[in-house]
Design a protein around this motif. Structure first.
Motif, PDB file in Angstrom:
ATOM      1  N   MET A  30      -7.684 -10.878  30.177  1.00 26.82           N
ATOM      2  CA  MET A  30      -7.525  -9.534  29.634  1.00 26.82           C
ATOM      3  C   MET A  30      -7.909  -8.470  30.655  1.00 26.82           C
ATOM      4  SD  MET A  30      -6.205  -9.529  26.623  1.00 26.82           S
ATOM      5  CE  MET A  30      -6.709  -8.053  25.756  1.00 26.82           C
ATOM      6  N   SER A  31      -8.912  -8.758  31.474  1.00 29.63           N
ATOM      7  CA  SER A  31      -9.273  -7.800  32.522  1.00 29.63           C
ATOM      8  C   SER A  31      -8.140  -7.641  33.528  1.00 29.63           C
ATOM      9  CB  SER A  31     -10.551  -8.255  33.231  1.00 29.63           C
ATOM     10  OG  SER A  31     -11.660  -8.180  32.365  1.00 29.63           O
ATOM     11  N   MET A  32      -7.556  -8.761  33.943  1.00 31.21           N
ATOM     12  CA  MET A  32      -6.427  -8.690  34.881  1.00 31.21           C
ATOM     13  C   MET A  32      -5.215  -8.040  34.246  1.00 31.21           C
ATOM     14  SD  MET A  32      -6.573 -12.228  37.107  1.00 31.21           S
ATOM     15  CE  MET A  32      -6.709 -13.351  35.715  1.00 31.21           C
ATOM     16  N   ALA A  33      -4.955  -8.382  32.982  1.00 36.52           N
ATOM     17  CA  ALA A  33      -3.812  -7.782  32.292  1.00 36.52           C
ATOM     18  C   ALA A  33      -3.967  -6.270  32.180  1.00 36.52           C
ATOM     19  CB  ALA A  33      -3.658  -8.402  30.904  1.00 36.52           C
ATOM     20  N   LYS A  34      -5.204  -5.825  31.954  1.00 38.67           N
ATOM     21  CA  LYS A  34      -5.462  -4.384  31.872  1.00 38.67           C
ATOM     22  C   LYS A  34      -5.241  -3.722  33.222  1.00 38.67           C
ATOM     23  CE  LYS A  34      -9.167  -1.121  30.653  1.00 38.67           C
ATOM     24  NZ  LYS A  34     -10.578  -1.011  30.197  1.00 38.67           N
ATOM     25  N   ALA A  35      -5.737  -4.340  34.288  1.00 40.53           N
ATOM     26  CA  ALA A  35      -5.589  -3.756  35.621  1.00 40.53           C
ATOM     27  C   ALA A  35      -4.136  -3.721  36.069  1.00 40.53           C
ATOM     28  CB  ALA A  35      -6.426  -4.545  36.627  1.00 40.53           C
ATOM     29  N   GLU A  36      -3.392  -4.783  35.730  1.00 38.58           N
ATOM     30  CA  GLU A  36      -1.997  -4.891  36.164  1.00 38.58           C
ATOM     31  C   GLU A  36      -1.018  -4.344  35.135  1.00 38.58           C
ATOM     32  OE1 GLU A  36      -1.351  -8.991  37.055  1.00 38.58           O
ATOM     33  OE2 GLU A  36      -3.089  -9.126  38.387  1.00 38.58           O
ATOM     34  N   GLN A  37      -1.516  -4.057  33.916  1.00 40.02           N
ATOM     35  CA  GLN A  37      -0.656  -3.663  32.806  1.00 40.02           C
ATOM     36  C   GLN A  37       0.482  -4.676  32.627  1.00 40.02           C
ATOM     37  OE1 GLN A  37      -0.971  -1.008  30.355  1.00 40.02           O
ATOM     38  NE2 GLN A  37      -3.014  -1.422  31.219  1.00 40.02           N
ATOM     39  N   ASP A  38       0.060  -5.935  32.576  1.00 39.78           N
ATOM     40  CA  ASP A  38       1.010  -7.033  32.444  1.00 39.78           C
ATOM     41  C   ASP A  38       0.367  -8.128  31.607  1.00 39.78           C
ATOM     42  OD1 ASP A  38       2.865  -9.031  32.623  1.00 39.78           O
ATOM     43  OD2 ASP A  38       2.656  -9.352  34.783  1.00 39.78           O
ATOM     44  N   ALA A  39       0.851  -8.304  30.378  1.00 39.93           N
ATOM     45  CA  ALA A  39       0.275  -9.294  29.478  1.00 39.93           C
ATOM     46  C   ALA A  39       0.651 -10.719  29.853  1.00 39.93           C
ATOM     47  CB  ALA A  39       0.716  -9.012  28.041  1.00 39.93           C
ATOM     48  N   GLY A  40       1.604 -10.874  30.779  1.00 42.23           N
ATOM     49  CA  GLY A  40       2.026 -12.217  31.169  1.00 42.23           C
ATOM     50  C   GLY A  40       0.913 -13.047  31.766  1.00 42.23           C
ATOM     51  N   VAL A  41      -0.107 -12.399  32.325  1.00 41.02           N
ATOM     52  CA  VAL A  41      -1.210 -13.140  32.927  1.00 41.02           C
ATOM     53  C   VAL A  41      -1.973 -13.945  31.875  1.00 41.02           C
ATOM     54  CG1 VAL A  41      -2.945 -11.317  32.708  1.00 41.02           C
ATOM     55  CG2 VAL A  41      -3.105 -12.922  34.594  1.00 41.02           C
ATOM     56  N   LEU A  42      -1.904 -13.544  30.624  1.00 40.80           N
ATOM     57  CA  LEU A  42      -2.542 -14.326  29.566  1.00 40.80           C
ATOM     58  C   LEU A  42      -1.927 -15.715  29.468  1.00 40.80           C
ATOM     59  CD1 LEU A  42      -2.880 -11.520  26.926  1.00 40.80           C
ATOM     60  CD2 LEU A  42      -4.751 -13.024  27.561  1.00 40.80           C
ATOM     61  N   ARG A  43      -0.626 -15.785  29.582  1.00 39.39           N
ATOM     62  CA  ARG A  43       0.036 -17.088  29.509  1.00 39.39           C
ATOM     63  C   ARG A  43      -0.279 -17.921  30.744  1.00 39.39           C
ATOM     64  NH1 ARG A  43       4.069 -13.593  27.298  1.00 39.39           N
ATOM     65  NH2 ARG A  43       4.383 -14.009  25.072  1.00 39.39           N
ATOM     66  N   GLN A  44      -0.391 -17.282  31.890  1.00 39.27           N
ATOM     67  CA  GLN A  44      -0.742 -18.010  33.109  1.00 39.27           C
ATOM     68  C   GLN A  44      -2.151 -18.589  32.998  1.00 39.27           C
ATOM     69  OE1 GLN A  44      -0.251 -15.106  36.187  1.00 39.27           O
ATOM     70  NE2 GLN A  44       1.986 -15.065  36.028  1.00 39.27           N
ATOM     71  N   CYS A  45      -3.082 -17.803  32.461  1.00 43.26           N
ATOM     72  CA  CYS A  45      -4.459 -18.292  32.319  1.00 43.26           C
ATOM     73  C   CYS A  45      -4.549 -19.373  31.251  1.00 43.26           C
ATOM     74  CB  CYS A  45      -5.397 -17.140  31.993  1.00 43.26           C
ATOM     75  SG  CYS A  45      -5.695 -16.048  33.411  1.00 43.26           S
ATOM     76  N   LEU A  46      -3.755 -19.282  30.218  1.00 47.80           N
ATOM     77  CA  LEU A  46      -3.722 -20.347  29.212  1.00 47.80           C
ATOM     78  C   LEU A  46      -3.253 -21.651  29.846  1.00 47.80           C
ATOM     79  CD1 LEU A  46      -3.800 -21.521  26.353  1.00 47.80           C
ATOM     80  CD2 LEU A  46      -1.484 -20.597  26.015  1.00 47.80           C
ATOM     81  N   GLU A  47      -2.203 -21.565  30.666  1.00 47.40           N
ATOM     82  CA  GLU A  47      -1.710 -22.760  31.348  1.00 47.40           C
ATOM     83  C   GLU A  47      -2.786 -23.355  32.256  1.00 47.40           C
ATOM     84  OE1 GLU A  47       1.877 -24.059  34.447  1.00 47.40           O
ATOM     85  OE2 GLU A  47       1.821 -22.048  33.581  1.00 47.40           O
ATOM     86  N   GLY A  48      -3.515 -22.489  32.967  1.00 51.40           N
ATOM     87  CA  GLY A  48      -4.593 -22.974  33.827  1.00 51.40           C
ATOM     88  C   GLY A  48      -5.716 -23.602  33.030  1.00 51.40           C
ATOM     89  N   LEU A  49      -6.068 -22.997  31.894  1.00 47.12           N
ATOM     90  CA  LEU A  49      -7.118 -23.551  31.041  1.00 47.12           C
ATOM     91  C   LEU A  49      -6.726 -24.936  30.551  1.00 47.12           C
ATOM     92  CD1 LEU A  49      -9.701 -23.293  29.283  1.00 47.12           C
ATOM     93  CD2 LEU A  49      -8.278 -22.169  27.559  1.00 47.12           C
TER      94      LEU A  49
END
Length: 219
Positions: free
Chosen positions: A173-192
């Motif tokens: 969420m911190s990265m998504a806020k900085a980048e204004q891109d919610a796609g990073v949530l899916r990337q972090c889920l995949e990594g988790l």
């Protein structure tokens, strides 16, 4: 005829909390003055201080009533209601990502935003925020333990999985806020899911080792 005055102290309190919650998330606690909050809520200083004697008291109410409720609604209830902890975690990540993409902007995680700003500012803020994080992790780890009692998740450490999940979401969420891109949530889920893969159908590593030993003994 004069308009009858409506006395609704609880409604006024909710209105102040609504305004404070929005301002603290959009602008930050320190950048939101009491004057700004009073003007936005349409209340007098006396009315505000009747419910919240200090700005700190107002912030603690936002944390304990609004932020805690947001974590409960967004995370704890869906995970508890899911078929398994992993299904619940995956569903929350995907639902939040989809909602943010539809919204068109990312304000960030309410808990994360205030934790970054207030944890070192005051010990009462830090304790209130830490309690919410602890409850969030506990709900996930408890769900993993329930899964294990049902014969699932044999090789998963419940506390480790919960800590990784909360850390992955908060960081995403911190990265998504900085980048204004919610796609990073899916990337972090995949990594988790790669870091904490689900146990194989054959059970936990210890259980598989015992099975191999038994098979060798039979031979």
């Amino acid at each position: 005829m004069r308009k009858k005055r409506i006395n609704d102290p609880q409604g006024m309190r909710r209105r102040v909390l609504d305004v404070a919650e929005d301002c603290f998330q959009a602008r930050g606690y320190h950048a939101s003055s009491l004057g700004d909050l009073m003007a936005a809520a349409g209340v007098t200083g006396g009315a505000l201080h009747h419910h919240f004697p200090t700005k700190k008291a107002l912030a603690l109410a936002v944390i304990e009533e609004r932020v805690a409720a947001a974590v409960e609604e967004t995370w704890i209830e869906p995970v508890r209601a899911a078929p398994s902890a992993r299904n619940g975690v995956r569903a929350v990540f995907e639902a939040v990502a989809a909602a943010l993409e539809q919204q068109g902007y990312v304000r960030g995680c309410p808990l994360n935003n205030l934790a970054h700003e207030l944890s070192l500012a005051d010990p009462d803020f830090r304790i209130a925020l830490a309690d919410i994080f602890a409850g969030w992790r506990r709900a996930i780890s408890d769900k993993v333990r329930a899964d294990q009692e049902a014969g699932l998740e044999g090789g998963t450490d419940p506390d480790r999985f919960a800590a990784l999940t909360v850390a992955a979401y908060s960081g995403a969420m911190s990265m998504a806020k900085a980048e204004q891109d919610a796609g990073v949530l899916r990337q972090c889920l995949e990594g988790l899911e790669r870091v904490e893969p689900p146990p194989s159908q054959n059970g936990s590593p210890a259980r598989r080792r015992r099975r191999v030993v038994r098979q060798q003994a039979i031979r």
